[in-house]
Design an enzyme around this catalytic site. Structure first.
Site, PDB file in Angstrom:
ATOM      1  N   PHE A 305       0.833  -1.202   0.000  1.00 44.62           N
ATOM      2  CA  PHE A 305       0.000   0.000   0.000  1.00 44.62           C
ATOM      3  C   PHE A 305       0.865   1.249   0.000  1.00 44.62           C
ATOM      4  O   PHE A 305       1.916   1.274   0.634  1.00 44.62           O
ATOM      5  CB  PHE A 305      -0.863   0.065   1.266  1.00 44.62           C
ATOM      6  CG  PHE A 305      -1.900  -1.007   1.359  1.00 44.62           C
ATOM      7  CD1 PHE A 305      -3.120  -0.857   0.732  1.00 44.62           C
ATOM      8  CD2 PHE A 305      -1.661  -2.152   2.101  1.00 44.62           C
ATOM      9  CE1 PHE A 305      -4.087  -1.843   0.834  1.00 44.62           C
ATOM     10  CE2 PHE A 305      -2.626  -3.137   2.204  1.00 44.62           C
ATOM     11  CZ  PHE A 305      -3.847  -2.979   1.572  1.00 44.62           C
ATOM     12  N   ASP A 306       0.397   2.261  -0.663  1.00 42.27           N
ATOM     13  CA  ASP A 306       0.951   3.587  -0.473  1.00 42.27           C
ATOM     14  C   ASP A 306       0.231   4.139   0.758  1.00 42.27           C
ATOM     15  O   ASP A 306      -0.838   3.661   1.106  1.00 42.27           O
ATOM     16  CB  ASP A 306       0.646   4.415  -1.727  1.00 42.27           C
ATOM     17  CG  ASP A 306       0.863   5.888  -1.482  1.00 42.27           C
ATOM     18  OD1 ASP A 306       1.950   6.231  -1.000  1.00 42.27           O
ATOM     19  OD2 ASP A 306      -0.050   6.680  -1.769  1.00 42.27           O
ATOM     20  N   LYS A 307       0.835   5.115   1.450  1.00 45.27           N
ATOM     21  CA  LYS A 307       0.151   5.612   2.636  1.00 45.27           C
ATOM     22  C   LYS A 307      -0.837   6.729   2.309  1.00 45.27           C
ATOM     23  O   LYS A 307      -2.051   6.534   2.375  1.00 45.27           O
ATOM     24  CB  LYS A 307       1.150   6.124   3.684  1.00 45.27           C
ATOM     25  CG  LYS A 307       0.447   6.604   4.968  1.00 45.27           C
ATOM     26  CD  LYS A 307       1.412   7.136   5.985  1.00 45.27           C
ATOM     27  CE  LYS A 307       1.865   8.548   5.707  1.00 45.27           C
ATOM     28  NZ  LYS A 307       0.856   9.567   5.976  1.00 45.27           N
ATOM     29  N   THR A 308      -0.272   7.892   1.901  1.00 48.14           N
ATOM     30  CA  THR A 308      -1.113   9.067   1.738  1.00 48.14           C
ATOM     31  C   THR A 308      -2.117   8.872   0.605  1.00 48.14           C
ATOM     32  O   THR A 308      -1.745   8.574  -0.521  1.00 48.14           O
ATOM     33  CB  THR A 308      -0.243  10.298   1.449  1.00 48.14           C
ATOM     34  OG1 THR A 308       0.840  10.285   2.372  1.00 48.14           O
ATOM     35  CG2 THR A 308      -1.032  11.568   1.588  1.00 48.14           C
TER      36      THR A 308
END
Lengths: 633, 73
Positions: A305-308
């Site tokens: 996953f990417d965070k932002t």
């Protein structure tokens, strides 16, 4: 021949068959034979015509095989068989079309949401025109209960909109000035005027439909294999039937071989499952681009996953307001009034929060002074206000008491940015701001894990402190922070090299390279405005992670369904062949079994349309309840 | 270059796809044909100076597949 004619001919042939049965019991043998021949000719003619048309196009069709078999049956005087086969073939085809329609019903339900008319304000006059005639720049009016006909921003009015057509989310969203609305969505309540920005085939809705249509056509590996198999299978059955005739001199058996040669169930076994699966996804706001993606997704064991913007909302929000000796709303109002002109994103977040709470910002800030990187100073409503970080407070000589400091650092440890606010030289409060984790993230991740994801990893460009916090809150397996886009690509490549099947979920812009590198790329496609719609394998229309969890469970169910169908279809063919060779299956019964197997395969796929991935957990709950009630004994 | 979309009655067998694709792609002026089996549509890109959409429609009907609707863009 159209569908109506087919229905008429099929029912006529059924009636004649019924009459033939009556005549049979009445002992009228000749009349029975004539009726049967009539039934054969009536039902057989359209089949023969289709076969002929295909021959002219140099195509080898199932109709041709049936026609040869029927002529053969007439030739050897098997009128019962010939009449029954032609009837069953037509009737089966009708049922197939009807049930097949069901597997496509999800998409059809979407297409039916397409708007037809638009109310447009041109030269000061309101006219209703066809959707296709709306031009870019037109001012379009939408009232309660009406559909939005084009994409564009609201220029006047406000409304709550049901955006299920675009996002799969049926809880109405409230929209007002400058908010973007989309074609195909429904004004639940309210009145809006919008400027047409994208019309006709360019709207997000039209593109979604087109993408889903293409996805349903995109063939999976299993599907391609089955089609190749069918291509070999049909001609080889013909050759086999000739061989059978040469050896046995048994015309009946040879003809039966021809009839069961139609590999119907086999050819449709995989596609019907995929079409139903993709349709289910589209209705739940997940665009899965084709059968191949579906098969790949089912094999995924690692999710990155990417965070932002992916695990978090990607947009900072006020999470808490803590005030000292002043009303919270007043504190927010004064700060927002001071920040009104600020270009800093934290300042804008505070202003947005005030507007969200419908606080009227009536005062103009005086002598506003931005202390770059630290905050700002301003005079509002006759009071001297400072809003910013610790440094700003210290430079202004404002004392921060230990209790206030303790509160602030507690908020910071929880992942917030603490904005200190002083009024008249005294600390008046602290506003906490954070990019919050999506509310559904924890449950969605748990569901993914339950359904078989072994590893969940977060890659982010953000700082280690924030990253670790998000990782801990969501129970991720590992977290890598302060990465550049190329670092993310390298990380995905490393995971793939280690033998993992990797899905990468990102917001589609800076994550695009990593999304492309992963086995399955997922993009958040809110409103379908991003290029991500085109590049990703899977698009989450409403940006909701639970849609991903649903898609993953759905892909497993779809692949299972496909396997069941293929297994069943191959099994039927084997049984039919054995039956024919043993002389147990003849023309009519062969056709009956064949048509029944096609229908069963389609019916099995239809189950997928109603598939909800939550069912498993519901069942668990009810099982637990049963156990509880049984326990006290 | 124009694009025509023909809405068909639901297809019953995948072999129809090959029939229609084969016949249309042999027609003059046709650049690209795509038969969408599941959505019962035929998409054709064609050169409007060589062939008209109505002629293409006729060709499909002649094959034995009624066209319900035609959209040219």
């Amino acid at each position: 021949m159209n569908a109506k004619q087919t229905v008429r001919i099929t029912s006529l042939s059924a009636m004649l068959l019924g009459i033939a049965i009556i005549l049979h019991f009445a002992g009228l043998h000749d009349a029975r034979q004539i009726t049967l021949i009539a039934a054969t000719i009536i039902a057989g003619t359209p089949i023969a015509i289709k076969a002929w048309k295909a021959i002219r196009m140099k195509a080898f069709s199932i109709e041709l095989l049936v026609t040869i078999a029927v002529i053969g049956a007439l030739f050897i005087g098997e009128y019962v068989e010939s009449a029954a086969v032609t009837f069953l073939f037509l009737f089966g085809a009708l049922l197939e079309i009807r049930t097949m329609e069901k597997t496509r019903s999800s998409l059809k339900a979407l297409v039916d949401l397409a708007p037809l008319e638009a109310s447009v304000l041109r030269d000061g006059k309101l006219t209703t025109i066809a959707v296709d005639d709306v031009e870019i720049g037109d001012r379009v009016i939408v009232r309660s209960g009406e559909q939005v006909p084009v994409d564009g921003p609201i220029v006047s009015g406000n409304a709550s909109l049901n955006e299920a057509a675009i996002t799969g989310e049926s809880v109405p969203a409230s929209k007002s000035l400058d908010d973007q609305v989309f074609s195909g969505t429904l004004v639940d309540n309210g009145y809006i005027e919008i400027i047409a920005e994208r019309v006709g085939d360019d709207t997000a809705f039209a593109r979604i439909i087109e993408l889903v249509e293409e996805a349903q056509e995109a063939k999976s590996k299993t599907q391609k294999f089955l089609e190749r198999f069918a291509n070999i299978y049909t001609p080889s059955i013909v050759i086999l039937s000739i061989i059978v005739y040469i050896f046995t001199r048994n015309i009946e058996m040879t003809l039966t071989f021809l009839v069961i040669a139609c590999p119907g169930a086999l050819v449709i076994s995989a596609p019907v499952s995929i079409v139903a699966g993709i349709g289910n996804g589209a209705r739940h706001g997940v665009l899965i681009k084709g059968g191949d993606v579906m098969e790949q997704l089912a094999k995924i064991d690692t999710v990155v996953f990417d965070k932002t913007g992916t695990l978090t909302k990607g947009r900072p929000e006020v999470t808490d307001i803590h005030s000292f000796g002043i009303d919270k709303e007043d504190l927010l109002r004064l700060t927002a009034e001071a920040e009104l002109m600020s270009e800093h994103h934290l300042g804008q977040t505070i202003v947005r929060e005030a507007k969200k709470r419908l606080i009227h910002l009536k005062h103009q800030a005086q002598d506003a002074q931005v202390m770059k990187g630290n905050g700002l100073l301003a005079e509002v409503d006759g009071q001297q206000l400072a809003a910013g970080n610790r440094k700003l407070m210290i430079s202004q000589g404002i004392a921060i008491s230990p209790t206030i400091e303790e509160y602030a650092s507690k908020r910071e440890k929880a992942g917030n940015t603490a904005v200190f606010i002083s009024i008249g030289g005294e600390i008046a409060g602290i506003i906490s701001i954070a990019d919050q984790i999506r509310p559904e993230a924890a449950a969605a991740l748990a569901k993914l894990r339950r359904n078989g994801i072994k590893q969940m990893i977060m890659l982010t460009g953000d700082n280690v402190h924030t990253a670790r916090l998000v990782g801990e809150q969501l129970g991720l397996d590992s977290v890598y922070a302060e990465l550049l886009p190329e670092d993310k690509v390298a990380a995905v490549q490393k995971l793939k090299a280690a033998g993992h099947r990797v899905a990468m979920a990102g917001d589609g812009i800076n994550d695009a390279p990593a999304i492309a590198t992963a086995d399955i790329g997922l993009a958040m496609g809110k409103g379908g405005t991003d290029i991500s719609m085109e590049t990703a394998d899977i698009v989450l229309m409403a940006d909701r992670l639970d849609q991903f969890a649903h898609a993953y469970a759905l892909s497993k169910a779809t692949v299972n369904n496909m396997k069941q169908n293929t297994f069943f279809a191959v099994g039927t063919v084997v049984l039919l062949l054995i039956g024919v060779l043993l002389g147990k299956v003849f023309l009519a019964s062969g056709m009956l079994i064949h048509e029944a197997s096609v229908l069963l395969v389609i019916l099995n796929a239809i189950r997928l349309i109603r598939y909800t991935s939550d069912k498993v957990s519901n069942r668990n709950v009810s099982e637990v309840k049963v156990n509880e009630s049984a326990a006290p004994q | 270059m124009k694009k025509a979309v023909f809405l068909m009655e639901p297809f019953s067998c995948p072999s129809c796809v090959k029939k229609i694709e084969g016949a249309l792609s042999r027609a003059k002026g046709v650049q690209q044909v795509k038969v969408l089996f599941h959505s019962s549509k035929v998409r054709v890109e064609f050169d409007e100076s060589v062939v008209e959409a109505n002629e293409l429609q006729e060709l499909i009907v002649k094959l034995g597949y009624p066209v319900l609707n035609q959209k040219v863009s």
